[in-house]
Design an enzyme around this catalytic site. Structure first.
Site, short mmCIF file in Angstrom:
data_model
loop_
_atom_site.label_atom_id
_atom_site.label_comp_id
_atom_site.label_asym_id
_atom_site.label_seq_id
_atom_site.Cartn_x
_atom_site.Cartn_y
_atom_site.Cartn_z
N MET A 38 0.85 -1.20 0.00
CA MET A 38 0.00 0.00 0.00
C MET A 38 0.89 1.25 0.00
O MET A 38 0.45 2.34 0.37
CB MET A 38 -0.93 -0.01 1.21
CG MET A 38 -1.91 -1.20 1.17
SD MET A 38 -3.45 -0.93 2.03
CE MET A 38 -2.89 -0.64 3.68
N HIS A 42 9.05 1.12 3.30
CA HIS A 42 10.16 1.16 4.25
C HIS A 42 11.05 -0.06 4.00
O HIS A 42 10.77 -0.86 3.09
CB HIS A 42 9.65 1.22 5.70
CG HIS A 42 8.62 0.18 6.03
ND1 HIS A 42 8.91 -1.16 6.08
CD2 HIS A 42 7.29 0.28 6.29
CE1 HIS A 42 7.83 -1.83 6.39
NE2 HIS A 42 6.81 -0.99 6.51
N GLY A 44 11.26 -2.83 5.31
CA GLY A 44 10.54 -4.10 5.29
C GLY A 44 10.05 -4.44 3.88
O GLY A 44 10.23 -5.56 3.39
N HIS A 45 9.46 -3.44 3.20
CA HIS A 45 9.01 -3.66 1.82
C HIS A 45 10.21 -3.95 0.91
O HIS A 45 10.15 -4.83 0.05
CB HIS A 45 8.29 -2.42 1.29
CG HIS A 45 7.04 -2.05 2.02
ND1 HIS A 45 6.96 -0.93 2.81
CD2 HIS A 45 5.83 -2.65 2.06
CE1 HIS A 45 5.74 -0.85 3.31
NE2 HIS A 45 5.04 -1.88 2.89
N SER A 196 6.75 -0.60 10.25
CA SER A 196 5.37 -0.49 9.76
C SER A 196 5.14 0.94 9.29
O SER A 196 5.67 1.90 9.88
CB SER A 196 4.40 -0.81 10.90
OG SER A 196 3.11 -0.35 10.58
N ARG A 198 2.55 2.50 9.74
CA ARG A 198 1.77 3.20 10.77
C ARG A 198 2.63 3.70 11.94
O ARG A 198 2.13 4.45 12.77
CB ARG A 198 0.63 2.31 11.26
CG ARG A 198 -0.47 2.15 10.21
CD ARG A 198 -1.69 1.45 10.74
NE ARG A 198 -2.81 1.54 9.82
CZ ARG A 198 -3.24 0.54 9.03
NH1 ARG A 198 -2.60 -0.62 9.03
NH2 ARG A 198 -4.28 0.72 8.24
O1 PAF Z 1 -0.07 -5.81 3.64
C1 PAF Z 1 -0.49 -4.90 2.91
O2 PAF Z 1 0.18 -3.88 2.69
C2 PAF Z 1 -1.87 -5.01 2.30
O3 PAF Z 1 -2.74 -5.63 3.17
C3 PAF Z 1 -1.86 -5.71 0.92
C4 PAF Z 1 -1.39 -7.15 1.00
C5 PAF Z 1 -0.95 -4.94 -0.03
C6 PAF Z 1 -3.27 -5.71 0.33
O4 PAF Z 1 -3.77 -4.42 0.18
#
Ligand code: PAF
Length: 291
Positions: A38, A42, A44-45, A196, A198
């Protein structure tokens, strides 16, 4: 390493564009991995993207703040949207072949409220699902669409959202998607706080306190490893101490890692996961550790 994102597809033609690109890769017998996000990326991604590039020749990253997984009163409108920064991070990493940023209309042409929903019964209604009704159905509904659009061989998911990982794995198995799920371990800040998007909601004082959630989980982990089997006692002690320092915990639970069922006292240690969700100010934090 490619120090750029090969292509960015957004807007009306994006689904067609993704299918076209994927078709070319398939013709060239290249494998594909999808990292759905989404945004507000960061480390983690980025670690998921690194792992994706080890599993497939081509990496697709999607950025879409999915309205159907937010409940009324949740942070859908204020969720951090940082596309330009995200593109810079992905470009610097140089591992993404295709960044897919559809609009809400692309994904839910009939409107988010009236579109086809995917439900994963049982698993979706407890823990985070108990306080966020409809959340996992929203997650499953959007990931199902992304799998259909991008047809990856491998789907990368983070273990921080452990319940999401199990919900999506079950959806994939049940709906027979020909995709392998690969999960990546939680990435933590140096003080133990799980990374996260958030976390940016935390005020300075709350940010200092936030790693305490992980500390409580580690204490339960330690006790389980020493043979403790009164799960309820461990959970209620952690809840009490989180409340005492200012968290508003939703749950701290010891569960069976394979299906999140409540374990009986005879469960073997490595079959367990300890999960928690707790509010600190405006931030809802989740975390888990394997025991
Ligand atoms: O983990 C997330 O960021 C979301 O839940 C995902 C898997 C991209 C689905 O919108």
């Amino acid at each position: 390493m490619r120090e750029e994102i090969r292509s960015v597809l957004s807007g009306a033609e994006s689904i067609f564009g993704v299918r076209e690109r994927v078709g070319q890769w398939r013709d060239a017998k290249e494998t594909i991995a999808l990292v759905p996000t989404m945004g507000n990326l960061h480390e983690g991604h980025l670690s998921l993207i690194r792992l994706a590039s080890q599993h497939a020749r081509r990496v697709i990253c999607s950025i879409f703040v999915n309205p159907t997984q937010f409940g009324g009163g949740e942070d859908y409108t204020s969720y951090p949207r940082t596309l330009q920064e995200d593109k810079k991070k992905l470009g610097a990493q140089g591992l993404v072949d295709l960044l897919f940023c559809p609009s809400e209309r692309d994904i839910y042409p009939l409107g988010a409220e009236t579109s086809v929903e995917i439900k994963v019964p049982g698993l979706s209604s407890e823990l985070c699902g108990a306080t966020r009704p409809g959340h996992f159905s929203g997650v499953a509904s959007v990931v199902c669409r992304f799998l259909n659009i991008t047809t990856p061989d491998t789907l990368l998911l983070g273990e921080k959202d452990y319940q999401q990982l199990l919900v999506l794995t079950r959806m994939i198995e049940d709906l027979k998607f020909p995709v392998t799920v690969v999960s990546a371990p939680i990435l933590r800040e140096s003080d133990g706080l799980a990374m996260s998007s958030r976390n940016r909601y935390l005020e300075v004082r709350q940010r200092k306190l936030a790693p305490r959630l992980h500390v409580e989980l580690e204490q339960i982990q330690k006790a389980l490893r020493k043979g403790a089997s009164d799960y309820h006692l461990l959970e209620s002690e952690a809840l009490r101490s989180l409340k005492k320092v200012g968290f508003r915990p939703e749950y701290v639970e010891v569960r069976r890692a394979s299906d999140l069922a409540k374990p009986n006292g005879k469960a073997r240690r490595n079959e367990l996961v300890v999960l928690a969700a707790a509010w600190l100010g405006k931030a809802r934090l989740i975390d888990n550790v394997r025991a």
